[in-house]
Design a protein around this motif. Structure first.
Motif, PDB file in Angstrom:
ATOM      1  N   PHE A   1      -1.815  15.509 -19.544  1.00  0.00           N
ATOM      2  CA  PHE A   1      -0.404  15.302 -19.207  1.00  0.00           C
ATOM      3  C   PHE A   1      -0.331  14.592 -17.869  1.00  0.00           C
ATOM      4  O   PHE A   1      -1.085  14.902 -16.961  1.00  0.00           O
ATOM      5  CB  PHE A   1       0.338  16.635 -19.107  1.00  0.00           C
TER       6      PHE A   1
ATOM      7  N   ALA B   1      -5.100  19.294 -20.219  1.00  0.00           N
ATOM      8  CA  ALA B   1      -4.771  20.553 -20.887  1.00  0.00           C
ATOM      9  C   ALA B   1      -5.797  20.905 -21.946  1.00  0.00           C
ATOM     10  O   ALA B   1      -6.063  22.081 -22.193  1.00  0.00           O
ATOM     11  CB  ALA B   1      -3.380  20.471 -21.504  1.00  0.00           C
TER      12      ALA B   1
ATOM     13  N   ALA C   1      -6.143  32.809 -21.746  1.00  0.00           N
ATOM     14  CA  ALA C   1      -5.183  33.252 -20.740  1.00  0.00           C
ATOM     15  C   ALA C   1      -4.006  32.280 -20.701  1.00  0.00           C
ATOM     16  O   ALA C   1      -4.046  31.218 -21.319  1.00  0.00           O
ATOM     17  CB  ALA C   1      -5.860  33.322 -19.378  1.00  0.00           C
ATOM     18  N   SER C   2      -2.991  32.644 -19.962  1.00  0.00           N
ATOM     19  CA  SER C   2      -1.834  31.772 -19.797  1.00  0.00           C
ATOM     20  C   SER C   2      -2.269  30.457 -19.153  1.00  0.00           C
ATOM     21  O   SER C   2      -3.029  30.461 -18.184  1.00  0.00           O
ATOM     22  CB  SER C   2      -0.802  32.480 -18.932  1.00  0.00           C
ATOM     23  N   GLY C   3      -1.833  29.355 -19.734  1.00  0.00           N
ATOM     24  CA  GLY C   3      -2.188  28.052 -19.177  1.00  0.00           C
ATOM     25  C   GLY C   3      -3.521  27.518 -19.669  1.00  0.00           C
ATOM     26  O   GLY C   3      -3.948  26.446 -19.272  1.00  0.00           O
ATOM     27  N   ALA C   4      -4.177  28.248 -20.558  1.00  0.00           N
ATOM     28  CA  ALA C   4      -5.482  27.820 -21.059  1.00  0.00           C
ATOM     29  C   ALA C   4      -5.377  26.593 -21.956  1.00  0.00           C
ATOM     30  O   ALA C   4      -6.358  25.889 -22.169  1.00  0.00           O
ATOM     31  CB  ALA C   4      -6.155  28.961 -21.808  1.00  0.00           C
ATOM     32  N   GLY C   5      -4.177  26.362 -22.518  1.00  0.00           N
ATOM     33  CA  GLY C   5      -3.992  25.194 -23.389  1.00  0.00           C
ATOM     34  C   GLY C   5      -3.751  25.568 -24.844  1.00  0.00           C
ATOM     35  O   GLY C   5      -3.795  24.702 -25.722  1.00  0.00           O
ATOM     36  N   LYS C   6      -3.473  26.839 -25.092  1.00  0.00           N
ATOM     37  CA  LYS C   6      -3.306  27.307 -26.478  1.00  0.00           C
ATOM     38  C   LYS C   6      -2.158  26.607 -27.197  1.00  0.00           C
ATOM     39  O   LYS C   6      -2.316  26.107 -28.308  1.00  0.00           O
ATOM     40  CB  LYS C   6      -3.050  28.828 -26.502  1.00  0.00           C
ATOM     41  N   SER C   7      -0.984  26.595 -26.541  1.00  0.00           N
ATOM     42  CA  SER C   7       0.175  25.968 -27.191  1.00  0.00           C
ATOM     43  C   SER C   7      -0.082  24.486 -27.409  1.00  0.00           C
ATOM     44  O   SER C   7       0.237  23.937 -28.472  1.00  0.00           O
ATOM     45  CB  SER C   7       1.431  26.140 -26.342  1.00  0.00           C
ATOM     46  N   THR C   8      -0.667  23.851 -26.416  1.00  0.00           N
ATOM     47  CA  THR C   8      -0.975  22.426 -26.548  1.00  0.00           C
ATOM     48  C   THR C   8      -1.887  22.211 -27.752  1.00  0.00           C
ATOM     49  O   THR C   8      -1.680  21.296 -28.548  1.00  0.00           O
ATOM     50  CB  THR C   8      -1.642  21.914 -25.262  1.00  0.00           C
TER      51      THR C   8
HETATM   52  N1  LIG Z   1       4.683  18.800 -21.420  1.00  0.00           N
HETATM   53  C1  LIG Z   1       3.810  19.086 -20.433  1.00  0.00           C
HETATM   54  N2  LIG Z   1       3.779  18.326 -19.311  1.00  0.00           N
HETATM   55  C2  LIG Z   1       2.894  18.586 -18.331  1.00  0.00           C
HETATM   56  N3  LIG Z   1       1.990  19.573 -18.366  1.00  0.00           N
HETATM   57  C3  LIG Z   1       1.968  20.366 -19.443  1.00  0.00           C
HETATM   58  C4  LIG Z   1       2.882  20.169 -20.540  1.00  0.00           C
HETATM   59  N4  LIG Z   1       2.624  21.096 -21.477  1.00  0.00           N
HETATM   60  C5  LIG Z   1       1.614  21.844 -20.990  1.00  0.00           C
HETATM   61  N5  LIG Z   1       1.212  21.413 -19.775  1.00  0.00           N
HETATM   62  C6  LIG Z   1       0.108  21.975 -18.967  1.00  0.00           C
HETATM   63  O1  LIG Z   1      -1.018  22.115 -19.800  1.00  0.00           O
HETATM   64  C7  LIG Z   1      -1.681  23.334 -19.552  1.00  0.00           C
HETATM   65  C8  LIG Z   1      -1.766  24.150 -20.820  1.00  0.00           C
HETATM   66  O2  LIG Z   1      -0.472  24.559 -21.214  1.00  0.00           O
HETATM   67  P1  LIG Z   1      -0.179  25.391 -22.522  1.00  0.00           P
HETATM   68  O3  LIG Z   1       1.273  25.538 -22.656  1.00  0.00           O
HETATM   69  O4  LIG Z   1      -0.896  24.768 -23.662  1.00  0.00           O
HETATM   70  O5  LIG Z   1      -0.845  26.778 -22.168  1.00  0.00           O
HETATM   71  P2  LIG Z   1      -0.854  28.143 -22.993  1.00  0.00           P
HETATM   72  O6  LIG Z   1      -2.281  28.518 -23.162  1.00  0.00           O
HETATM   73  O7  LIG Z   1      -0.040  28.005 -24.213  1.00  0.00           O
HETATM   74  O8  LIG Z   1      -0.169  29.152 -21.978  1.00  0.00           O
HETATM   75  P3  LIG Z   1       0.839  30.373 -22.265  1.00  0.00           P
HETATM   76  O9  LIG Z   1      -0.002  31.513 -22.744  1.00  0.00           O
HETATM   77  O10 LIG Z   1       1.417  30.641 -20.916  1.00  0.00           O
HETATM   78  O11 LIG Z   1       1.846  29.910 -23.258  1.00  0.00           O
HETATM   79  C9  LIG Z   1      -0.921  24.009 -18.437  1.00  0.00           C
HETATM   80  O12 LIG Z   1      -1.569  23.728 -17.221  1.00  0.00           O
HETATM   81  C10 LIG Z   1       0.428  23.361 -18.476  1.00  0.00           C
HETATM   82  O13 LIG Z   1       1.010  23.347 -17.209  1.00  0.00           O
END
Ligand SMILES: Nc1ncnc2c1ncn2[C@@H]1O[C@H](COP(=O)(O)OP(=O)(O)OP(=O)(O)O)[C@@H](O)[C@H]1O
Ligand SMILES: [Mg+2]
Lengths: 217, 344
Positions: free
Chosen positions: B11, B20, B39-46
Motif C-alpha cells: 500500500f 502488507a 495478530a492485528s495488522g498481520a495482513g489477514k484481511s488483505t
Molecule cells: N487500504 C489500505 N491502505 C493502506 N494500508 C493498508 C490498507 N489496508 C491495509 N493496510 C495495512 O496493511 C497491513 C495489514 O492490514 P490488514 O487489514 O490486512 O490486517 P489484519 O491482519 O486484517 O488486521 P486486523 O486483525 O486488525 O483486522 C496493516 O499494516 C495495514 O495498516
C-alpha cells in the motif's frame, strides 16, 4: 377577507405549488444523477476519476455561490430561449431549477456518503456491475437520506419561489409584496404568510412520513 | 480449490509504502476448511480480499478452481466472483431489504427470475434457520441472525468457495459456536471449500482442517491442525497454541526457567498425545525404567478438530542420561515430546 381576496390567494397558492413542484421535479431529475456522479467518481469509489470529480465539484460550487437574485437576472436569455418569456410563473421555473440542481446534487452526494462502504464491497464480491451497485445498493440504502434532502429542497424552493415571484413570477410571494407592501393591505399580507407556513408544514410532514416509511435502520 | 502464488501487496508508494503481504504462497484443498491466523495488522484481511480481488495484489497469481483471477478482464472477474461467496465481520447486509430480499440480492444481480430466486432461497432459509425471519429487516435481528443471513446470501449463487473475514469476531462465544457449527455443516453438506481468517485460535481449533500463520505479511507456518497443536514450529505459533489451550508459559510455572541447559538443570517438556493413547501407564513406565521423576506441571484435555487430545507440561527430574533416555523412550510411542527449556 372579500371573495376577491380569497380568489387572489387561491390562484397565488396554485402558482406557488406549480413553480415549486415543477422546478423541484426538474432539479431532482438532474441533481440526483449529478450527485451520484459526484459520489462515484471520488477517489476510491466505484467509478473513480479524480479529474471528473474535481471538475464537477468546481462547477457545482460555482453555481451554488451565485446569489439567487443575480442568477435569476443573469440567465434571462436562457430563460427566454427555453420558455419564450422572461417573466411569469413558467419563466421562474428555469432559474429555480438551475439554482436547486447543485443543491440537490450535494445533498444526494451526502446521502450516498452515509451508505457504509462495506455494502458496496459486499455487492462487488457478488459480481455486481457499477450500475447495479448504484441502482440496487446505493440508491435504495440512501433513500431515507434522499427523502430528507428532497424535503429540504422543496421547503427552500417555496421561499425562493417567493423571491422569484417578486420580479413578476406570480405566486404567494408576489401577492404578499403587491398587496401587503405596495398597498398596505395587512390582511392579505398576513394571509399569505399563514398559507406559506401551512404549505411548508405540509411538505415537512409528508417528508417525515415518507422518511419513517422507508427507514428500516 | 484456491491457490495463491507468490502474492505480494504493498500500500502506498516510495518511502511510506507498507508491505502488507510478502510473497505468500498457499494452497487450500477442495472441500477443506482452511484457517489463517495472525495478530492485528498481520495482513489477514488483505490476504482474503486478494482471493476475490477486492484487493488487487501488487504481484502474484490467484487461482480459484484453476482459473487465474489476476488475468481476467472486469466482465470475467464479475462472473467468477459469483462462484466465490464472502461473509464479513460486520455482516454488510442492506438495511433497506428484508432477510428474504437480502438473500435474493446476488441472484437478482445475476439476472435470475423470481421463480428461480424463490427456489434457491427456500432451502437456504431452512438451512440457516431463518424461516420465521424472512420478512424481518436486519435492524430487527441479533448479531448471530445477521451473520446467518449473510451466510445464506453468500451461498445463494451456489459458490464453490466461501471466504470468511473474521466472521465471528463481532459475536459472543455462544453465538460464535453456533455460527461455526453452521459453517461446518455447510462444508459437510455442500462440500464447499472455506477459507477463513481469524485472530481467535478457538475458531481454528474447533472447525479448521488446516491452518496457516501470518506474521508481518509473511506466511511463517502451515500445517494440518492436529499437527499444528502437537508440534508448533515457531515461537509465534506456540504462542497461538498456548492461548487456544489456555496453557501457561513454562516461565509462569517455574520461576527459574531458561531456554538453554545449564550444569545440573532439569528439562521441562511438553507431551502431547491423541486421546486414545494410554499415556498414564506410559509415563509411569518411563519413570520406573529410567529412574526419573516426572512431575506434571500442567495437564489438559482438549477437542481439536473433533479429536480428543491431551497436553501435558512436565519437569523431568533425574540425571542427564536418564532424562534423555526417558524422553527418547516416550518419543518412540504415539506421543510427541518437545523440550521447552530447562529449570535448575
Ligand atoms: N487500504 C489500505 N491502505 C493502506 N494500508 C493498508 C490498507 N489496508 C491495509 N493496510 C495495512 O496493511 C497491513 C495489514 O492490514 P490488514 O487489514 O490486512 O490486517 P489484519 O491482519 O486484517 O488486521 P486486523 O486483525 O486488525 O483486522 C496493516 O499494516 C495495514 O495498516
Ligand atoms: Mg482484518
Amino acid at each position: 377577507m372579500s371573495t376577491d381576496a380569497w380568489l387572489l390567494l387561491g390562484s397565488a397558492l396554485w402558482e406557488t405549488v406549480y413553480m415549486v413542484a415543477l422546478s423541484g421535479a426538474m432539479s431532482f431529475l438532474f441533481g440526483i444523477p449529478l450527485g451520484v456522479l459526484l459520489y462515484s467518481t471520488r477517489e476510491g469509489n466505484i467509478l473513480q476519476s479524480p479529474l471528473t470529480n474535481q471538475l464537477l465539484g468546481a462547477v457545482v460550487n460555482a453555481a451554488r455561490s451565485v446569489p439567487f437574485i443575480i442568477l435569476m437576472v443573469a440567465i434571462i436569455p436562457l430563460t427566454r430561449l427555453l420558455t419564450g418569456t422572461s417573466i411569469g410563473t413558467t419563466a421562474a421555473i428555469v432559474p429555480l431549477t438551475l439554482a436547486s440542481i447543485p443543491f440537490v446534487a450535494r445533498i444526494a452526494e451526502g446521502a450516498l456518503n452515509e451508505v457504509p462502504g462495506g455494502l458496496v464491497e459486499a455487492a462487488e464480491s457478488m459480481g455486481a456491475t457499477p450500475l447495479q451497485i448504484i441502482s440496487r445498493v446505493l440508491l435504495p440504502e440512501a433513500l431515507p437520506g434522499l427523502i430528507h434532502g428532497i424535503t429540504l429542497t422543496l421547503v427552500t424552493l417555496v421561499s425562493y419561489s417567493a423571491m422569484a415571484g417578486a420580479i413578476g413570477g406570480g405566486g404567494l410571494g408576489d401577492l404578499g409584496i403587491r398587496y401587503g407592501y405596495h398597498r398596505f393591505d395587512g390582511v392579505i399580507m398576513a394571509a399569505t404568510v399563514i398559507v406559506l407556513i401551512i404549505l411548508v408544514q405540509l411538505i415537512q410532514m409528508a417528508g417525515d412520513h415518507l422518511h419513517r416509511k422507508f427507514d428500516h435502520s | 480449490m484456491i491457490e495463491l502464488k507468490n502474492i505480494t501487496k504493498s500500500f502506498g508508494e516510495g518511502a511510506s509504502a507498507v508491505k502488507a503481504l510478502d510473497d505468500i504462497t498457499l494452497k487450500v484443498p477442495s472441500g477443506a476448511i482452511y484457517g489463517v491466523v495472525g495478530a492485528s495488522g498481520a495482513g489477514k484481511s488483505t490476504l482474503i480480499r486478494c482471493v476475490n480481488l477486492l484487493e488487487r495484489p501488487s504481484s502474484g497469481d490467484v487461482l480459484v478452481n484453476g482459473q487465474n483471477l489476476v488475468k481476467m478482464n472486469d466482465r470475467e472477474l464479475r462472473q467468477t466472483r459469483r462462484d466465490i461467496g464472502m461473509i464479513f465481520q460486520h455482516f454488510n447486509l442492506l438495511s433497506s431489504r428484508t432477510v428474504y430480499d437480502n438473500i435474493a440480492l446476488p441472484l437478482e444481480l445475476a439476472g435470475k427470475s423470481k421463480a428461480e430466486i424463490h427456489e434457491a432461497i427456500e432451502p437456504l432459509l431452512q438451512l440457516t434457520g431463518l424461516d420465521e425471519k424472512r420478512q424481518s429487516y436486519p435492524s430487527q435481528l441479533s448479531g448471530g441472525q445477521k451473520q446467518r443471513v449473510a451466510i445464506a446470501r453468500a451461498l445463494a449463487s451456489k459458490p464453490a468457495v466461501l471466504l470468511c473475514d473474521e466472521a465471528t469476531s463481532a459475536l459472543d462465544p455462544k453465538t460464535t459456536n453456533a455460527i461455526l457449527q453452521l459453517l461446518k455443516d455447510i462444508n459437510k453438506q455442500l462440500g464447499i471449500t472455506i477459507l477463513l481468517i481469524t485472530h481467535e485460535m478457538e475458531v481454528v481449533k474447533s472447525i479448521c482442517d488446516r491452518v496457516a500463520i501470518l506474521h508481518g505479511g509473511r506466511l511463517i507456518e502451515e500445517n494440518a491442525v492436529e499437527q499444528f497443536f502437537i508440534q508448533p514450529q515457531t515461537e509465534i505459533a506456540r504462542e497461538f497454541v498456548r492461548s487456544a489451550l489456555h496453557e501457561k508459559q513454562p516461565a509462569e510455572l517455574e520461576a527459574d526457567f531458561h531456554k538453554e541447559p545449564r550444569e545440573g538443570s532439569r528439562p521441562v517438556v511438553r507431551i502431547s498425545f491423541m486421546g486414545h493413547s494410554a499415556v498414564e501407564p506410559l509415563i509411569t513406565q518411563a519413570a520406573r525404567q529410567f529412574n526419573v521423576d516426572i512431575s506434571i506441571l500442567q495437564a489438559d484435555m482438549e477437542t481439536v478438530h473433533g479429536n480428543r487430545m491431551g497436553f501435558l507440561t512436565a519437569e523431568l527430574i533425574g540425571d542427564e542420561a536418564a532424562t534423555q533416555a526417558a524422553t527418547n523412550y516416550l518419543q518412540q510411542h504415539p506421543v510427541q515430546v518437545e523440550v521447552l527449556g530447562y529449570v535448575n
